[in-house]
Write an enzyme that holds these catalytic residues in place. Structure first.
Site, PDB file in Angstrom:
ATOM      1  N   ASP A   1       1.136  -6.077   3.922  1.00 33.78           N
ATOM      2  CA  ASP A   1       2.196  -5.243   4.488  1.00 33.78           C
ATOM      3  C   ASP A   1       3.412  -6.053   4.926  1.00 33.78           C
ATOM      4  O   ASP A   1       3.348  -7.272   5.094  1.00 33.78           O
ATOM      5  CB  ASP A   1       1.675  -4.507   5.733  1.00 33.78           C
ATOM      6  CG  ASP A   1       1.589  -5.431   6.947  1.00 33.78           C
ATOM      7  OD1 ASP A   1       0.959  -6.498   6.831  1.00 33.78           O
ATOM      8  OD2 ASP A   1       2.170  -5.095   7.996  1.00 33.78           O
TER       9      ASP A   1
ATOM     10  N   GLY B   1      -5.534  -6.424   5.734  1.00 33.25           N
ATOM     11  CA  GLY B   1      -4.981  -6.767   4.420  1.00 33.25           C
ATOM     12  C   GLY B   1      -5.965  -6.791   3.272  1.00 33.25           C
ATOM     13  O   GLY B   1      -5.574  -6.624   2.114  1.00 33.25           O
TER      14      GLY B   1
ATOM     15  N   ASP C   1      -2.470 -18.380   3.709  1.00 35.18           N
ATOM     16  CA  ASP C   1      -1.087 -18.865   3.806  1.00 35.18           C
ATOM     17  C   ASP C   1      -1.125 -20.189   4.571  1.00 35.18           C
ATOM     18  O   ASP C   1      -1.401 -21.238   3.977  1.00 35.18           O
ATOM     19  CB  ASP C   1      -0.251 -17.773   4.509  1.00 35.18           C
ATOM     20  CG  ASP C   1       1.235 -18.057   4.548  1.00 35.18           C
ATOM     21  OD1 ASP C   1       1.615 -19.207   4.785  1.00 35.18           O
ATOM     22  OD2 ASP C   1       2.053 -17.136   4.362  1.00 35.18           O
TER      23      ASP C   1
ATOM     24  N   ARG D   1       1.498  -1.463   1.865  1.00 33.46           N
ATOM     25  CA  ARG D   1       0.111  -1.843   1.560  1.00 33.46           C
ATOM     26  C   ARG D   1      -0.433  -1.090   0.352  1.00 33.46           C
ATOM     27  O   ARG D   1      -1.323  -1.553  -0.342  1.00 33.46           O
ATOM     28  CB  ARG D   1      -0.804  -1.563   2.754  1.00 33.46           C
ATOM     29  CG  ARG D   1      -0.592  -2.451   3.962  1.00 33.46           C
ATOM     30  CD  ARG D   1      -1.801  -2.316   4.910  1.00 33.46           C
ATOM     31  NE  ARG D   1      -1.505  -2.724   6.270  1.00 33.46           N
ATOM     32  CZ  ARG D   1      -1.634  -3.962   6.743  1.00 33.46           C
ATOM     33  NH1 ARG D   1      -2.046  -4.921   5.954  1.00 33.46           N
ATOM     34  NH2 ARG D   1      -1.367  -4.243   8.007  1.00 33.46           N
TER      35      ARG D   1
ATOM     36  N   PHE E   1       7.327 -14.303   1.010  1.00 35.18           N
ATOM     37  CA  PHE E   1       6.564 -13.303   1.761  1.00 35.18           C
ATOM     38  C   PHE E   1       6.269 -12.124   0.831  1.00 35.18           C
ATOM     39  O   PHE E   1       7.176 -11.417   0.396  1.00 35.18           O
ATOM     40  CB  PHE E   1       7.338 -12.856   2.994  1.00 35.18           C
ATOM     41  CG  PHE E   1       6.463 -12.134   3.982  1.00 35.18           C
ATOM     42  CD1 PHE E   1       5.636 -12.835   4.845  1.00 35.18           C
ATOM     43  CD2 PHE E   1       6.459 -10.751   4.030  1.00 35.18           C
ATOM     44  CE1 PHE E   1       4.806 -12.177   5.739  1.00 35.18           C
ATOM     45  CE2 PHE E   1       5.642 -10.085   4.934  1.00 35.18           C
ATOM     46  CZ  PHE E   1       4.815 -10.794   5.785  1.00 35.18           C
TER      47      PHE E   1
ATOM     48  N   LYS F   1      -1.223 -19.578  -0.937  1.00 37.94           N
ATOM     49  CA  LYS F   1       0.065 -20.307  -0.890  1.00 37.94           C
ATOM     50  C   LYS F   1      -0.258 -21.759  -0.586  1.00 37.94           C
ATOM     51  O   LYS F   1      -0.160 -22.216   0.558  1.00 37.94           O
ATOM     52  CB  LYS F   1       0.951 -19.743   0.215  1.00 37.94           C
ATOM     53  CG  LYS F   1       1.640 -18.445  -0.110  1.00 37.94           C
ATOM     54  CD  LYS F   1       2.655 -18.135   0.991  1.00 37.94           C
ATOM     55  CE  LYS F   1       2.994 -16.674   1.026  1.00 37.94           C
ATOM     56  NZ  LYS F   1       3.743 -16.299   2.230  1.00 37.94           N
TER      57      LYS F   1
END
Ligand code: PRP
Ligand code: GUN
Length: 184
Positions: free
Chosen positions: A166, A51, A110, A172, A159, A138
């Site tokens: 992705d 990511g 997250d 992405r 999300f 987050k």
């Protein structure tokens, strides 16, 4: 049908949350901050695959200091999952981190489980210091006693995809961050 039209159809399903120019501005700001914090220190940026690829490559160009790049892979959100499963870590690309000042760079913090586990893994490689930098945080989903040292944006619990993030290995490539409409 060509790739461009397929890409267009995908991006139609994504509601933009953070525009590409806002991301670029925030990455410039983070680059300035890291530049001033790491003067005269041997710096290694350690990107978390997959990511972080866009974020770490843009960030490198905004840091006006010599530095090295390393990569480590961590994966727990597999396929269409929007909640984490068991975390797997692959450190076979890791450079020597002993006595280096390491900034671990990821796209998103997250629950924080990935970052916490990676920090523990990397401490065993004896860096001179170890900090974390993420594009997105987050904050309300954080489940660990750790917060990112640097972050660009705090975001709500949705999300998100794009700019390296992705959903089922798609999206992405998008230059902005957004929410896939079918998953709100
Ligand atoms: O804070 P957490 O809840 O642990 O989630 C954050 C992690 O989740 C994503 O990785 P993912 O497992 O999707 O792998 P990927 O980077 O290869 O897509 C993201 O890139 C972070 O590494
Ligand atoms: N793509 C994506 N991966 C994540 N991993 C943890 N949170 C997220 C998220 O919101 N989007």
């Amino acid at each position: 049908m060509g790739d461009a039209s397929r890409a267009d159809r995908q991006s139609d399903a994504v509601r933009p949350m953070i525009a590409a120019d806002k991301i670029a501005e925030a990455v410039r700001g983070l680059g300035r901050q890291i530049t001033s914090d790491y003067v005269d220190r041997p710096l290694t940026l350690l990107g978390v695959l997959s990511g972080s690829i866009m974020f770490v490559s843009d960030l490198m160009r905004q840091i006006e200091l010599p530095h090295q790049l390393g990569l480590i892979q961590a994966s727990s959100y597999r396929g269409t999952a929007t909640e984490p499963d068991e975390l797997s870590i692959n450190d076979e690309f890791l450079p020597n981190l002993a006595d280096r000042h390491v900034v671990l760079v990821d796209d998103i913090f997250d629950t924080g489980n990935t970052m916490l586990r990676l920090m523990h893994t990397l401490e065993r490689h004896h860096p001179a210091s170890l900090k974390s930098a993420v594009l997105l945080w987050k904050k309300d989903r954080t489940r660990v006693e750790l917060t990112p040292d640097y972050h660009c944006f705090e975001i709500p619990d949705a999300f998100v995809v794009g700019y390296g993030l992705d959903y089922n290995d798609e999206y992405r490539y998008l230059p902005y961050v957004g929410v896939v409409q079918t998953h709100e």
